[in-house]
Each structure stands twice: as C-alpha cells, then as structure tokens.
Scaffold this motif. Structure first.
Motif, PDB file in Angstrom:
ATOM      1  N   PRO A  35       0.833  -1.213   0.000  1.00 19.59           N
ATOM      2  CA  PRO A  35       0.000   0.000   0.000  1.00 19.59           C
ATOM      3  C   PRO A  35       0.866   1.260   0.000  1.00 19.59           C
ATOM      4  O   PRO A  35       1.912   1.309   0.637  1.00 19.59           O
ATOM      5  CB  PRO A  35      -0.811  -0.115   1.286  1.00 19.59           C
ATOM      6  CG  PRO A  35      -0.083  -1.089   2.137  1.00 19.59           C
ATOM      7  CD  PRO A  35       0.705  -1.979   1.223  1.00 19.59           C
ATOM      8  N   SER A  36       0.409   2.243  -0.749  1.00 24.87           N
ATOM      9  CA  SER A  36       1.047   3.554  -0.760  1.00 24.87           C
ATOM     10  C   SER A  36      -0.028   4.567  -1.131  1.00 24.87           C
ATOM     11  O   SER A  36      -1.023   4.209  -1.763  1.00 24.87           O
ATOM     12  CB  SER A  36       2.205   3.608  -1.758  1.00 24.87           C
ATOM     13  OG  SER A  36       1.729   3.706  -3.075  1.00 24.87           O
ATOM     14  N   PRO A  37       0.136   5.811  -0.750  1.00 27.17           N
ATOM     15  CA  PRO A  37      -0.872   6.825  -1.100  1.00 27.17           C
ATOM     16  C   PRO A  37      -1.094   6.937  -2.610  1.00 27.17           C
ATOM     17  O   PRO A  37      -2.219   7.134  -3.060  1.00 27.17           O
ATOM     18  CB  PRO A  37      -0.295   8.121  -0.525  1.00 27.17           C
ATOM     19  CG  PRO A  37       0.609   7.681   0.571  1.00 27.17           C
ATOM     20  CD  PRO A  37       1.166   6.364   0.125  1.00 27.17           C
ATOM     21  N   MET A  38      -0.024   6.774  -3.395  1.00 28.26           N
ATOM     22  CA  MET A  38      -0.171   6.883  -4.849  1.00 28.26           C
ATOM     23  C   MET A  38      -1.003   5.735  -5.412  1.00 28.26           C
ATOM     24  O   MET A  38      -1.904   5.957  -6.210  1.00 28.26           O
ATOM     25  CB  MET A  38       1.198   6.918  -5.519  1.00 28.26           C
ATOM     26  CG  MET A  38       1.946   8.198  -5.272  1.00 28.26           C
ATOM     27  SD  MET A  38       3.495   8.304  -6.170  1.00 28.26           S
ATOM     28  CE  MET A  38       4.434   6.975  -5.440  1.00 28.26           C
ATOM     29  N   SER A  39      -0.724   4.501  -4.986  1.00 27.72           N
ATOM     30  CA  SER A  39      -1.484   3.370  -5.507  1.00 27.72           C
ATOM     31  C   SER A  39      -2.920   3.393  -4.989  1.00 27.72           C
ATOM     32  O   SER A  39      -3.847   3.016  -5.708  1.00 27.72           O
ATOM     33  CB  SER A  39      -0.800   2.046  -5.175  1.00 27.72           C
ATOM     34  OG  SER A  39      -0.721   1.834  -3.791  1.00 27.72           O
ATOM     35  N   GLU A  40      -3.122   3.833  -3.768  1.00 25.96           N
ATOM     36  CA  GLU A  40      -4.482   3.912  -3.235  1.00 25.96           C
ATOM     37  C   GLU A  40      -5.334   4.894  -4.029  1.00 25.96           C
ATOM     38  O   GLU A  40      -6.522   4.655  -4.252  1.00 25.96           O
ATOM     39  CB  GLU A  40      -4.448   4.297  -1.760  1.00 25.96           C
ATOM     40  CG  GLU A  40      -3.954   3.170  -0.878  1.00 25.96           C
ATOM     41  CD  GLU A  40      -3.851   3.551   0.585  1.00 25.96           C
ATOM     42  OE1 GLU A  40      -4.487   4.537   0.999  1.00 25.96           O
ATOM     43  OE2 GLU A  40      -3.130   2.849   1.310  1.00 25.96           O
ATOM     44  N   SER A  41      -4.743   5.989  -4.502  1.00 26.74           N
ATOM     45  CA  SER A  41      -5.516   6.942  -5.309  1.00 26.74           C
ATOM     46  C   SER A  41      -5.886   6.331  -6.655  1.00 26.74           C
ATOM     47  O   SER A  41      -6.967   6.594  -7.181  1.00 26.74           O
ATOM     48  CB  SER A  41      -4.748   8.249  -5.494  1.00 26.74           C
ATOM     49  OG  SER A  41      -3.642   8.076  -6.334  1.00 26.74           O
ATOM     50  N   VAL A  42      -5.012   5.493  -7.215  1.00 29.32           N
ATOM     51  CA  VAL A  42      -5.324   4.821  -8.480  1.00 29.32           C
ATOM     52  C   VAL A  42      -6.463   3.830  -8.274  1.00 29.32           C
ATOM     53  O   VAL A  42      -7.394   3.761  -9.083  1.00 29.32           O
ATOM     54  CB  VAL A  42      -4.080   4.123  -9.070  1.00 29.32           C
ATOM     55  CG1 VAL A  42      -4.432   3.353 -10.318  1.00 29.32           C
ATOM     56  CG2 VAL A  42      -2.980   5.130  -9.358  1.00 29.32           C
ATOM     57  N   PHE A  43      -6.415   3.060  -7.182  1.00 24.18           N
ATOM     58  CA  PHE A  43      -7.504   2.120  -6.904  1.00 24.18           C
ATOM     59  C   PHE A  43      -8.813   2.863  -6.649  1.00 24.18           C
ATOM     60  O   PHE A  43      -9.880   2.410  -7.057  1.00 24.18           O
ATOM     61  CB  PHE A  43      -7.154   1.218  -5.718  1.00 24.18           C
ATOM     62  CG  PHE A  43      -6.087   0.205  -6.021  1.00 24.18           C
ATOM     63  CD1 PHE A  43      -6.215  -0.654  -7.098  1.00 24.18           C
ATOM     64  CD2 PHE A  43      -4.958   0.104  -5.232  1.00 24.18           C
ATOM     65  CE1 PHE A  43      -5.239  -1.587  -7.384  1.00 24.18           C
ATOM     66  CE2 PHE A  43      -3.977  -0.827  -5.502  1.00 24.18           C
ATOM     67  CZ  PHE A  43      -4.117  -1.678  -6.585  1.00 24.18           C
ATOM     68  N   SER A  44      -8.752   3.990  -5.991  1.00 25.33           N
ATOM     69  CA  SER A  44      -9.943   4.804  -5.760  1.00 25.33           C
ATOM     70  C   SER A  44     -10.524   5.290  -7.078  1.00 25.33           C
ATOM     71  O   SER A  44     -11.746   5.284  -7.276  1.00 25.33           O
ATOM     72  CB  SER A  44      -9.596   5.986  -4.852  1.00 25.33           C
ATOM     73  OG  SER A  44     -10.710   6.802  -4.663  1.00 25.33           O
TER      74      SER A  44
END
Length: 130
Positions: free
Chosen positions: A98-107
């Motif tokens: 998990p990372s903030p960048m990947s979480e924004s892509v999943f969102s």
C-alpha cells in the motif's frame, strides 16, 4: 542437487539484486533492475508500482467506457461484474504494497466502475460518506 530426486532447473531461475551475487551458481541469470513485474504484480518503488497500476486502470477504463454503449443493460452489468478487469485490479490490490499513490489509483478505478454501472443500468448511486 538433492538426493531425493528433486532437481533445480536453473534456466527458470533469475536473481534480482544489486548486491554481490558470487555465492549463487553462475548458471543463474542475474539482473540489477530495481523495477520488474513478477506474476502480474509490480515489484519496485512506490512510483513504479503506482505507474504500473495506473496503466492497468487505463486498460480497464477502455473496456468500461464501451459497456454503456451496449444495447442490453443486463449484458453490460454481467460483463462489468465478471470480465471488466476487476480480477486483475483486485490481484494488484492484494499483491502491491500500500502507498498513497497506488491507493488513489484504486480509488479512481472504483469511481470508473461506479460510473460505468450507473451509465449501463440507468441507476444513480451515491457512495456512503467516509
């Protein structure tokens, strides 16, 4: 080589490391590449992983943008549930740190799926407040 009949196939092995690798057999190919894909999951920095996931999201978005154009909403929703790259993105969510960048892509992918469903089914949905 093991005594129990098991043998390593060094042709199917590869070492990914930028350290000293002299302790391993010289038959094993080595790579110092810090970013690569292994079994459909990105391995590397947070930026590399986010870029990899974003490329998969864009591939899925092309399909999601076509589903509402189908004349049959039931078919569109069935394809959305079973084939619209959900499994690939779910695999990435489970196998990528998990990372903030990947979480924004999943969102963003979640929003893409929601928008596709709304257009395909003519039902407007609201997300629960966080």
């Amino acid at each position: 080589q093991a005594n129990n009949g098991l043998h390593n196939d060094l042709g199917k092995c590869q070492l990914f490391n930028n350290q000293e690798l002299s302790m391993f057999p010289s038959d094993i190919p080595c790579s110092a590449c810090p970013h690569f894909e292994l079994l459909g999951a990105p391995i590397g920095s947070a930026e590399y992983c986010a870029h990899y996931i974003e490329s998969k999201r864009i591939d899925a978005f092309h399909l999601l943008s076509l589903l509402p154009q189908l004349c049959n909403p039931q078919v569109a929703v069935t394809i959305l549930r079973s084939r619209a790259s959900f499994c690939k993105l779910a695999h990435l969510a489970r196998s990528t740190p998990p990372s903030p960048m990947s979480e924004s892509v999943f969102s963003q992918f979640d929003n893409d799926v929601l928008h596709c469903f709304e257009l395909s089914s003519a039902i407007e949905l609201t997300l629960p407040s966080s």
